[in-house]
Every structure is written in structure tokens, then in C-alpha cells.
Write a protein that holds these residues in place. Structure first.
Motif, PDB file in Angstrom:
ATOM      1  N   MET A  48       0.835  -1.167   0.000  1.00  0.00           N
ATOM      2  CA  MET A  48       0.000   0.000   0.000  1.00  0.00           C
ATOM      3  C   MET A  48       0.886   1.238   0.000  1.00  0.00           C
ATOM      4  O   MET A  48       1.843   1.316   0.731  1.00  0.00           O
ATOM      5  CB  MET A  48      -0.888   0.023   1.232  1.00  0.00           C
ATOM      6  CG  MET A  48      -1.909  -1.067   1.270  1.00  0.00           C
ATOM      7  SD  MET A  48      -2.940  -0.833   2.742  1.00  0.00           S
ATOM      8  CE  MET A  48      -3.459  -2.502   2.957  1.00  0.00           C
ATOM      9  N   SER A  49       0.514   2.207  -0.779  1.00  0.00           N
ATOM     10  CA  SER A  49       1.318   3.402  -0.888  1.00  0.00           C
ATOM     11  C   SER A  49       0.781   4.504   0.013  1.00  0.00           C
ATOM     12  O   SER A  49      -0.380   4.544   0.350  1.00  0.00           O
ATOM     13  CB  SER A  49       1.330   3.878  -2.337  1.00  0.00           C
ATOM     14  OG  SER A  49       0.022   4.235  -2.729  1.00  0.00           O
ATOM     15  N   LYS A  50       1.686   5.408   0.380  1.00  0.00           N
ATOM     16  CA  LYS A  50       1.286   6.555   1.173  1.00  0.00           C
ATOM     17  C   LYS A  50       0.694   7.611   0.249  1.00  0.00           C
ATOM     18  O   LYS A  50       1.078   7.736  -0.896  1.00  0.00           O
ATOM     19  CB  LYS A  50       2.483   7.140   1.914  1.00  0.00           C
ATOM     20  CG  LYS A  50       3.033   6.233   2.983  1.00  0.00           C
ATOM     21  CD  LYS A  50       4.161   6.907   3.709  1.00  0.00           C
ATOM     22  CE  LYS A  50       4.717   6.010   4.781  1.00  0.00           C
ATOM     23  NZ  LYS A  50       5.801   6.640   5.517  1.00  0.00           N
ATOM     24  N   SER A  51      -0.211   8.396   0.784  1.00  0.00           N
ATOM     25  CA  SER A  51      -0.831   9.469   0.030  1.00  0.00           C
ATOM     26  C   SER A  51      -0.275  10.789   0.523  1.00  0.00           C
ATOM     27  O   SER A  51      -0.310  11.074   1.707  1.00  0.00           O
ATOM     28  CB  SER A  51      -2.354   9.431   0.216  1.00  0.00           C
ATOM     29  OG  SER A  51      -2.937  10.563  -0.360  1.00  0.00           O
ATOM     30  N   SER A  52       0.257  11.626  -0.387  1.00  0.00           N
ATOM     31  CA  SER A  52       0.804  12.906   0.033  1.00  0.00           C
ATOM     32  C   SER A  52      -0.228  14.015  -0.026  1.00  0.00           C
ATOM     33  O   SER A  52      -0.058  15.052   0.594  1.00  0.00           O
ATOM     34  CB  SER A  52       2.018  13.260  -0.826  1.00  0.00           C
ATOM     35  OG  SER A  52       1.633  13.316  -2.181  1.00  0.00           O
ATOM     36  N   SER A  53      -1.286  13.852  -0.788  1.00  0.00           N
ATOM     37  CA  SER A  53      -2.347  14.853  -0.798  1.00  0.00           C
ATOM     38  C   SER A  53      -3.455  14.390   0.136  1.00  0.00           C
ATOM     39  O   SER A  53      -3.726  13.208   0.252  1.00  0.00           O
ATOM     40  CB  SER A  53      -2.881  15.073  -2.214  1.00  0.00           C
ATOM     41  OG  SER A  53      -3.360  13.883  -2.755  1.00  0.00           O
ATOM     42  N   PRO A  54      -4.097  15.337   0.825  1.00  0.00           N
ATOM     43  CA  PRO A  54      -5.095  14.932   1.818  1.00  0.00           C
ATOM     44  C   PRO A  54      -6.327  14.289   1.197  1.00  0.00           C
ATOM     45  O   PRO A  54      -6.758  14.645   0.108  1.00  0.00           O
ATOM     46  CB  PRO A  54      -5.465  16.239   2.517  1.00  0.00           C
ATOM     47  CG  PRO A  54      -5.027  17.321   1.618  1.00  0.00           C
ATOM     48  CD  PRO A  54      -3.938  16.776   0.759  1.00  0.00           C
ATOM     49  N   ILE A  55      -6.862  13.328   1.909  1.00  0.00           N
ATOM     50  CA  ILE A  55      -8.137  12.709   1.567  1.00  0.00           C
ATOM     51  C   ILE A  55      -9.098  13.145   2.676  1.00  0.00           C
ATOM     52  O   ILE A  55      -8.795  12.994   3.857  1.00  0.00           O
ATOM     53  CB  ILE A  55      -8.018  11.181   1.525  1.00  0.00           C
ATOM     54  CG1 ILE A  55      -7.083  10.767   0.397  1.00  0.00           C
ATOM     55  CG2 ILE A  55      -9.385  10.522   1.362  1.00  0.00           C
ATOM     56  CD1 ILE A  55      -6.714   9.312   0.399  1.00  0.00           C
ATOM     57  N   ILE A  56     -10.224  13.704   2.291  1.00  0.00           N
ATOM     58  CA  ILE A  56     -11.212  14.168   3.258  1.00  0.00           C
ATOM     59  C   ILE A  56     -12.327  13.130   3.314  1.00  0.00           C
ATOM     60  O   ILE A  56     -12.906  12.774   2.290  1.00  0.00           O
ATOM     61  CB  ILE A  56     -11.808  15.537   2.869  1.00  0.00           C
ATOM     62  CG1 ILE A  56     -10.706  16.554   2.575  1.00  0.00           C
ATOM     63  CG2 ILE A  56     -12.759  16.030   3.962  1.00  0.00           C
ATOM     64  CD1 ILE A  56      -9.777  16.846   3.712  1.00  0.00           C
ATOM     65  N   VAL A  57     -12.586  12.623   4.512  1.00  0.00           N
ATOM     66  CA  VAL A  57     -13.604  11.600   4.705  1.00  0.00           C
ATOM     67  C   VAL A  57     -14.641  12.129   5.686  1.00  0.00           C
ATOM     68  O   VAL A  57     -14.296  12.652   6.747  1.00  0.00           O
ATOM     69  CB  VAL A  57     -12.986  10.292   5.249  1.00  0.00           C
ATOM     70  CG1 VAL A  57     -14.049   9.232   5.458  1.00  0.00           C
ATOM     71  CG2 VAL A  57     -11.912   9.780   4.302  1.00  0.00           C
ATOM     72  N   ARG A  58     -15.908  12.002   5.328  1.00  0.00           N
ATOM     73  CA  ARG A  58     -17.026  12.404   6.190  1.00  0.00           C
ATOM     74  C   ARG A  58     -17.667  11.147   6.742  1.00  0.00           C
ATOM     75  O   ARG A  58     -17.995  10.228   5.994  1.00  0.00           O
ATOM     76  CB  ARG A  58     -18.048  13.212   5.408  1.00  0.00           C
ATOM     77  CG  ARG A  58     -19.241  13.656   6.249  1.00  0.00           C
ATOM     78  CD  ARG A  58     -20.231  14.457   5.402  1.00  0.00           C
ATOM     79  NE  ARG A  58     -21.383  14.858   6.165  1.00  0.00           N
ATOM     80  CZ  ARG A  58     -21.535  16.030   6.767  1.00  0.00           C
ATOM     81  NH1 ARG A  58     -20.573  16.923   6.679  1.00  0.00           N
ATOM     82  NH2 ARG A  58     -22.615  16.314   7.452  1.00  0.00           N
ATOM     83  N   ILE A  59     -17.860  11.120   8.055  1.00  0.00           N
ATOM     84  CA  ILE A  59     -18.500  10.001   8.727  1.00  0.00           C
ATOM     85  C   ILE A  59     -19.860  10.486   9.210  1.00  0.00           C
ATOM     86  O   ILE A  59     -19.964  11.543   9.824  1.00  0.00           O
ATOM     87  CB  ILE A  59     -17.668   9.520   9.937  1.00  0.00           C
ATOM     88  CG1 ILE A  59     -16.265   9.080   9.501  1.00  0.00           C
ATOM     89  CG2 ILE A  59     -18.355   8.363  10.637  1.00  0.00           C
ATOM     90  CD1 ILE A  59     -15.257  10.161   9.587  1.00  0.00           C
ATOM     91  N   SER A  60     -20.900   9.721   8.889  1.00  0.00           N
ATOM     92  CA  SER A  60     -22.251  10.112   9.316  1.00  0.00           C
ATOM     93  C   SER A  60     -23.119   8.868   9.369  1.00  0.00           C
ATOM     94  O   SER A  60     -22.697   7.785   8.979  1.00  0.00           O
ATOM     95  CB  SER A  60     -22.848  11.126   8.342  1.00  0.00           C
ATOM     96  OG  SER A  60     -22.991  10.557   7.055  1.00  0.00           O
ATOM     97  N   ASP A  61     -24.367   9.056   9.833  1.00  0.00           N
ATOM     98  CA  ASP A  61     -25.297   7.942   9.722  1.00  0.00           C
ATOM     99  C   ASP A  61     -25.751   7.856   8.263  1.00  0.00           C
ATOM    100  O   ASP A  61     -25.410   8.711   7.450  1.00  0.00           O
ATOM    101  CB  ASP A  61     -26.468   8.078  10.695  1.00  0.00           C
ATOM    102  CG  ASP A  61     -27.324   9.310  10.442  1.00  0.00           C
ATOM    103  OD1 ASP A  61     -27.160   9.966   9.392  1.00  0.00           O
ATOM    104  OD2 ASP A  61     -28.163   9.620  11.289  1.00  0.00           O
ATOM    105  N   ILE A  62     -26.477   6.823   7.929  1.00  0.00           N
ATOM    106  CA  ILE A  62     -26.851   6.598   6.528  1.00  0.00           C
ATOM    107  C   ILE A  62     -27.637   7.769   5.953  1.00  0.00           C
ATOM    108  O   ILE A  62     -27.439   8.158   4.807  1.00  0.00           O
ATOM    109  CB  ILE A  62     -27.631   5.272   6.376  1.00  0.00           C
ATOM    110  CG1 ILE A  62     -26.676   4.103   6.653  1.00  0.00           C
ATOM    111  CG2 ILE A  62     -28.254   5.145   5.004  1.00  0.00           C
ATOM    112  CD1 ILE A  62     -27.324   2.756   6.697  1.00  0.00           C
ATOM    113  N   SER A  63     -28.488   8.393   6.755  1.00  0.00           N
ATOM    114  CA  SER A  63     -29.313   9.493   6.256  1.00  0.00           C
ATOM    115  C   SER A  63     -28.521  10.788   6.100  1.00  0.00           C
ATOM    116  O   SER A  63     -28.965  11.700   5.410  1.00  0.00           O
ATOM    117  CB  SER A  63     -30.494   9.738   7.200  1.00  0.00           C
ATOM    118  OG  SER A  63     -30.013  10.206   8.448  1.00  0.00           O
TER     119      SER A  63
END
Length: 79
Positions: free
Chosen positions: A1-16
């Protein structure tokens, strides 16, 4: 697996996506909270119980797994 140098934005929420949420910026395997409203992130960030390396999809899946450690039913989305 490679490292990522640019940010990845992840949103965590309920399904709705109308309840609580949290947003993480992940760069080079390090997750930083950039916004939250009702979903605590301290367990995932403090314990470091996740491997935030790989493709964006692998990282998204790992974020979702980490936030559902206690039986929650959160969904992680790349934004």
C-alpha cells in the motif's frame, strides 16, 4: 500500500446524513479532525487503531471500520 501525500477528506455520518457527523483529513496515514458535530472522533484518533494508508477507497473503508468498532452503523464517504 502506498502513502498518500495529498489529503483525503472523509465524512463520517449515519446513513441518512442528517444526524451527527465528523470529517477527517488524512495525509500520509495521519488523520486530523477538521469538523465534527455529534460523532466523537477521540477514540479513533487517540487510540490509533486504524491503518490510514492505501488507496482512497481502502482508507475510506478503514475509517468506516474504525468508527464502527463498538457496533455503530456509520457510513464513511470521501468528499
Amino acid at each position: 500500500m502506498s502513502k498518500s501525500s495529498s489529503p483525503i477528506i472523509v465524512r463520517i455520518s449515519d446513513i441518512s446524513d442528517i444526524g451527527g457527523f465528523a470529517e477527517l483529513s488524512i495525509t500520509n496515514g495521519v488523520a486530523t479532525e477538521i469538523g465534527a458535530g455529534g460523532i466523537p472522533t477521540d477514540y479513533v484518533l487517540r487510540k490509533g487503531n486504524a491503518n490510514f494508508f492505501g488507496t482512497p477507497e481502502e482508507i475510506r473503508a478503514e475509517v468506516q471500520r474504525a468508527f464502527n468498532y463498538n457496533g455503530s452503523d456509520y457510513v464513511a464517504r470521501i468528499i
